[in-house]
Design an enzyme around this catalytic site. Structure first.
Site, PDB file in Angstrom:
ATOM      1  N   GLY A  56      47.676   5.128  -1.817  1.00  0.00           N
ATOM      2  CA  GLY A  56      46.226   5.048  -1.757  1.00  0.00           C
ATOM      3  C   GLY A  56      45.781   3.696  -2.280  1.00  0.00           C
ATOM      4  N   SER A  57      44.663   3.198  -1.778  1.00  0.00           N
ATOM      5  CA  SER A  57      44.142   1.920  -2.274  1.00  0.00           C
ATOM      6  C   SER A  57      43.383   2.152  -3.577  1.00  0.00           C
ATOM      7  CB  SER A  57      43.247   1.282  -1.218  1.00  0.00           C
ATOM      8  OG  SER A  57      44.021   0.925  -0.095  1.00  0.00           O
ATOM      9  N   GLY A  58      42.997   1.054  -4.210  1.00  0.00           N
ATOM     10  CA  GLY A  58      42.278   1.144  -5.470  1.00  0.00           C
ATOM     11  C   GLY A  58      43.147   0.827  -6.670  1.00  0.00           C
ATOM     12  N   HIS A  59      44.453   0.560  -6.406  1.00  0.00           N
ATOM     13  CA  HIS A  59      45.404   0.272  -7.486  1.00  0.00           C
ATOM     14  C   HIS A  59      45.859  -1.192  -7.477  1.00  0.00           C
ATOM     15  CE1 HIS A  59      45.698   4.537  -8.235  1.00  0.00           C
ATOM     16  NE2 HIS A  59      46.096   4.770  -7.020  1.00  0.00           N
ATOM     17  N   ASP A 112      51.096  11.881  -1.008  1.00  0.00           N
ATOM     18  CA  ASP A 112      52.102  10.888  -0.608  1.00  0.00           C
ATOM     19  C   ASP A 112      53.375  11.568  -0.124  1.00  0.00           C
ATOM     20  OD1 ASP A 112      51.004   8.096  -1.556  1.00  0.00           O
ATOM     21  OD2 ASP A 112      50.529   9.525  -3.136  1.00  0.00           O
ATOM     22  N   HIS A 221      45.135   8.145 -11.135  1.00  0.00           N
ATOM     23  CA  HIS A 221      43.829   8.316 -10.496  1.00  0.00           C
ATOM     24  C   HIS A 221      42.790   8.715 -11.540  1.00  0.00           C
ATOM     25  CE1 HIS A 221      47.018   9.500  -7.635  1.00  0.00           C
ATOM     26  NE2 HIS A 221      46.461   8.533  -6.979  1.00  0.00           N
TER      27      HIS A 221
END
Lengths: 342, 245
Positions: A56-59, A112, A221
């Site tokens: 997921g993006s945001g990391h 994932d 998250h």
């Protein structure tokens, strides 16, 4: 006080705009392929194993900053904090295929894993040579003895570096998978954070956590962990975390380790250095040798005021691979590294 | 009962998917609120996006068969829903579609077996068991009710109605559960006190399917077993082999 405002344009376009900007700034290393996956600007030589990771993006800079020589080949970036779908992953596997097979690396989180399983099955149907490895390191997510139920965290840093070097050096698909499992089994990670952050697309907080309380075991998250209750000093916090890590991983005198202090977003280098000072003292007192240390922002949770502390047991082969040259937009190991404090 | 048995063809499945899209759209805000308790509060929007994409894909289908419609729905979930739920819904619909195979129509017996195959695929991909507070808590009772209805000899309409009732009860019962898998397990109290968003979506889906089939049956659109030469007899229990010639 959670910072809720982000400097963006259209919130629904954050991920593609972020990818475009990051790739444009690092075009000597990476590019976006026709399907929107991040690939190396100069693919690795034919006959070498390809390494793919979806997340997921945001990391950021995980994992777009980890594509390059000596590291990974393809990153399939999903929506914010959401795993990419199987078709995107399958296209990523195809993009990483240099004729020697592809290792699909999966940081163990429900979405994932499931999407990777679907992609893995589809890749087999397409007669691609592919292996899948589930990776986890977060001590707080399942008790000792149930390591296989743990989630993936910042400690996978060591898998990318070491397996990246092995694949670059011509290691076979089965050797790369086995090494990924060996590194995984030697890594232990714990996190600590104050408060939470917002989802940059929705503006909604990721958890209901009091800003003033330090929580150990916060997920990547922003999932809540265990409140430490009172006010701990940096040294007391590290004592608590190191004691859990060393016990969980059965680290003993004479072991050699690499250490990662990963900035989850809003920590200062000053704080991280103060924290590492205690890590260093505790390892020395435990007669555990420190091979290398990396302090920095590798996998973030937006601007979370927290960090991940990872300890990875390394043998001679892992040390050699860890020291091998590597160049990603967010991490580099210079070719000359003969000045090593032992 | 055979004279009243309804068969589902490609158009029936289209109507079912469109009904699902309507039901989910009408409940998107509720689904997101449920998800916000222990997830990131986007399940409703994601499910709605997937259903909208499915609607678009259906219009572009070259062949409208039960499997092609469900296959398009699976792809839409995989690509547009994202995350764990996208994978689970995609696995379910793809599992059902594969079990139906190239049959032009589906009777109650084949539908029950295909739903079971879909559930098996979900559990293989996700590893969740009943009681883990996931979609499986709605899906497993729905499939069990479908199998039981099929054994009683009901038609597809009654079968879907029974599955919908069981799915709704299963979804409602997740309120009492704490999450054991997925991100929700890290939330305070594991989301106890609130129904699982994915399980609620499963309930909505079966309810919408039952409603769509009921409407078609009452309006005389559904095909009838007595005059359909392609009807599959209950003898062909092995779905995998009989579905792929």
């Amino acid at each position: 006080m959670v910072r809720t405002r982000r400097l963006v344009n259209d919130p629904t376009e954050i991920v593609p705009e972020m990818l475009e900007g990051y790739v444009a700034a690092n075009r000597h290393l990476i590019r976006l392929d026709d399907h929107g996956n991040v690939v190396r600007a100069h693919p690795k030589a034919h006959g070498k194993v390809g390494l793919v990771i979806g997340n997921g993006s945001g990391h950021e800079p995980a994992m777009i900053g980890w594509i390059g020589p000596g590291l990974l080949d393809v990153n399939v970036a999903g929506p914010i904090f959401t795993a990419p779908g199987p078709a995107a992953l399958t296209r990523g596997i195809e993009a990483a295929d240099r004729g020697a097979g592809v290792l699909l690396c999966v940081s163990q989180h429900a979405g994932d894993v499931m999407n990777a399983r679907l992609a893995f099955e589809e890749a087999l149907v397409r007669q691609l040579r592919v292996e899948m490895v589930l990776l986890y390191d977060d001590v707080s997510s399942a008790p000792k003895g149930q390591e296989h139920k743990r989630r993936g965290g910042a400690g996978l840093f060591f898998v990318w570096k070491i397996v990246g070097a092995l694949a670059e050096g011509g290691g076979s698909l089965s050797e790369c998978k086995e090494m990924a499992e060996r590194v995984r089994d030697g890594v232990r990670t714990l996190t600590a954070a104050f408060g939470t952050v917002v989802n940059p697309a929705s503006g909604e907080p990721l958890a209901s956590v009091d800003d003033d309380h330090l929580v150990v075991g916060v997920g990547v998250h922003g999932e809540s962990g265990r409140d430490t209750g009172g006010d701990l000093s940096a040294h007391e916090l590290v004592q608590h975390m190191m004691s859990r890590l060393l016990d969980d991983g059965s680290f003993t005198a004479g072991d050699q380790v690499c250490v990662l202090l990963n900035n989850s977003g809003a920590m200062t280098v000053m704080e991280l250095s103060v924290l590492y000072r205690s890590v260093h003292t505790i390892l020395a007192e435990s007669e555990i040798g420190v091979h290398r240390v990396w302090i920095g922002s590798y996998a973030t949770t937006q601007d979370l005021a927290g960090f991940a502390l990872s300890v990875c047991r390394v043998d001679d082969e892992m040390r050699r691979l860890y020291d091998a040259p590597a160049t990603g937009a967010a991490f580099a190991m210079p070719a000359r590294h003969d000045v090593v404090a032992r | 009962m055979n004279s009243s048995e309804v068969l589902l063809d490609g158009d029936s499945f289209c109507a079912m998917v469109v009904a699902s899209a309507d039901f989910i759209e009408a409940n998107a805000a509720l689904l997101s609120r449920l998800d916000a308790v222990s997830g990131d509060g986007d399940h409703g929007a994601n499910a709605q996006r997937a259903m909208n994409q499915a609607r678009t894909s259906l219009a572009a289908l070259e062949v409208t068969s039960p499997a092609s419609v469900l296959g398009a729905l699976a792809s839409a979930c995989a690509e547009a829903m994202g995350g764990a739920s996208g994978a689970v819904f995609a696995a379910f619909f793809a599992g059902v579609a594969d079990a139906i195979g190239d049959r032009p129509t589906v009777d109650a017996f084949v539908l029950a077996g295909s739903l079971t195959a879909g559930l098996e695929r979900v559990q293989r991909i996700g590893g969740a068991e009943p009681g883990d507070k996931t979609v499986v808590d709605a899906l497993a009772p729905a499939v069990a009710a479908a199998e039981s209805a099929s054994q009683r000899g009901t038609d597809v309409g009654e079968l879907l109605a029974a599955a919908a009732t069981a799915a709704r009860a299963g979804a409602a019962a997740t309120r009492e559960l704490a999450a054991k898998v997925g991100r929700a397990r890290y939330a305070e109290s594991g989301g106890r006190g609130t129904a699982d968003a994915g399980a609620t979506t499963i309930a909505l889906m079966f309810e919408s399917w039952a409603a769509a089939v009921d409407v078609r049956r009452c309006s005389g659109l559904a095909s009838d077993n007595s005059n359909d030469p392609s009807a599959v007899s209950p003898g062909s229990r092995d779905l995998r082999s009989s579905g792929r010639h």
